[in-house]
Design a protein around this motif. Structure first.
Motif, PDB file in Angstrom:
ATOM      1  N   ASP A  81      49.564  74.688  30.727  1.00 33.24           N
ATOM      2  CA  ASP A  81      48.981  75.696  31.555  1.00 33.24           C
ATOM      3  C   ASP A  81      49.974  76.569  32.534  1.00 33.24           C
ATOM      4  O   ASP A  81      49.478  76.707  33.764  1.00 33.24           O
ATOM      5  N   LEU A  82      51.123  76.764  31.841  1.00 30.56           N
ATOM      6  CA  LEU A  82      52.371  77.601  32.834  1.00 30.56           C
ATOM      7  C   LEU A  82      52.222  79.059  32.547  1.00 30.56           C
ATOM      8  O   LEU A  82      51.776  79.561  31.294  1.00 30.56           O
ATOM      9  N   PRO A  83      52.579  80.066  33.448  1.00 33.50           N
ATOM     10  CA  PRO A  83      52.516  81.623  33.216  1.00 33.50           C
ATOM     11  C   PRO A  83      53.893  81.626  32.564  1.00 33.50           C
ATOM     12  O   PRO A  83      54.702  80.730  32.439  1.00 33.50           O
ATOM     13  N   GLU A  84      54.146  82.767  31.760  1.00 35.89           N
ATOM     14  CA  GLU A  84      55.407  82.849  31.200  1.00 35.89           C
ATOM     15  C   GLU A  84      56.564  82.921  32.309  1.00 35.89           C
ATOM     16  O   GLU A  84      56.418  83.389  33.229  1.00 35.89           O
ATOM     17  N   MET A  85      57.372  81.948  31.974  1.00 35.44           N
ATOM     18  CA  MET A  85      58.680  82.023  32.652  1.00 35.44           C
ATOM     19  C   MET A  85      59.840  81.261  31.873  1.00 35.44           C
ATOM     20  O   MET A  85      59.460  80.868  31.039  1.00 35.44           O
ATOM     21  N   ASP A  86      60.932  81.810  32.435  1.00 30.74           N
ATOM     22  CA  ASP A  86      62.150  81.181  31.766  1.00 30.74           C
ATOM     23  C   ASP A  86      62.840  80.051  32.168  1.00 30.74           C
ATOM     24  O   ASP A  86      63.128  79.127  31.307  1.00 30.74           O
ATOM     25  N   VAL A  87      62.537  79.913  33.241  1.00 23.73           N
ATOM     26  CA  VAL A  87      63.318  78.837  34.188  1.00 23.73           C
ATOM     27  C   VAL A  87      62.355  77.831  34.763  1.00 23.73           C
ATOM     28  O   VAL A  87      61.569  79.003  35.631  1.00 23.73           O
ATOM     29  N   LEU A  88      62.213  76.834  34.886  1.00 26.07           N
ATOM     30  CA  LEU A  88      61.297  75.912  35.972  1.00 26.07           C
ATOM     31  C   LEU A  88      61.536  76.331  37.186  1.00 26.07           C
ATOM     32  O   LEU A  88      62.603  76.237  37.835  1.00 26.07           O
ATOM     33  N   ASP A  89      60.556  76.604  37.973  1.00 27.73           N
ATOM     34  CA  ASP A  89      60.493  77.007  39.231  1.00 27.73           C
ATOM     35  C   ASP A  89      60.561  75.832  40.341  1.00 27.73           C
ATOM     36  O   ASP A  89      60.791  75.867  41.471  1.00 27.73           O
ATOM     37  N   THR A  90      60.176  74.865  39.769  1.00 28.67           N
ATOM     38  CA  THR A  90      60.058  73.234  40.682  1.00 28.67           C
ATOM     39  C   THR A  90      60.120  72.250  39.578  1.00 28.67           C
ATOM     40  O   THR A  90      59.946  72.321  38.406  1.00 28.67           O
TER      41      THR A  90
END
Length: 150
Positions: free
Chosen positions: A66-75
């Motif tokens: 359930d994650l938005p599109e992202m390249d690198v984990l923010d946390t």
């Protein structure tokens, strides 16, 4: 051997809801929450690299979590490698301070859409600490409203 011990601890219904940010997860390796394969991934790791490592499409990996599109984990996050189940290992989850619906879905290994449906909540809802959220069935109040389609 250490990973096997951790798997038993994490999948135990009594401890699955008690996974905290400070919990020590295996640095590498797959364990399970609610019978679904999951890894603990640190902040800054490439999601594409994870998807490739576990032979999963990036879109699927984002969807499973359930994650938005992202390249690198923010946390630092629990990252599921398979689709989470619709039902939790336990009937309810007691919300802790500052816990989001997404956090709860990840900790319990339950699909976010199911969590929302069972509790008649919207995605942006912020449950209060101490609130009881249902993980397997509709809340008793909304259960009467469900229609059985045949």
């Amino acid at each position: 051997e250490e990973a096997e011990t951790l798997t038993a601890v994490v999948t135990d219904p009594n401890t699955a809801s008690n996974i905290k940010k400070n919990t020590v997860y295996p640095a590498a390796g797959i364990f399970t929450i609610n019978h679904v394969k999951v890894i603990y991934a640190p902040e800054g790791i490439s999601l594409l690299a994870l998807a490739n490592q576990y032979n999963i499409g990036l879109g699927k990996l984002l969807e499973f979590n359930d994650l938005p599109e992202m390249d690198v984990l923010d946390t630092d996050r629990l990252i599921f490698l398979e689709r989470k189940l619709k039902k939790g290992a336990t009937d309810v989850h007691i919300v802790t301070a500052d816990e989001t619906l997404h956090d709860i879905a990840q900790k319990e290994g339950v699909r976010l859409e199911s969590l929302l449906e069972y509790n008649n909540l919207r995605k942006e809802a912020r449950p209060a600490a101490g609130e009881k959220l249902y993980l397997r069935t509709m809340t008793p109040v909304t259960a009467k409203q469900t229609k059985i389609s045949r």
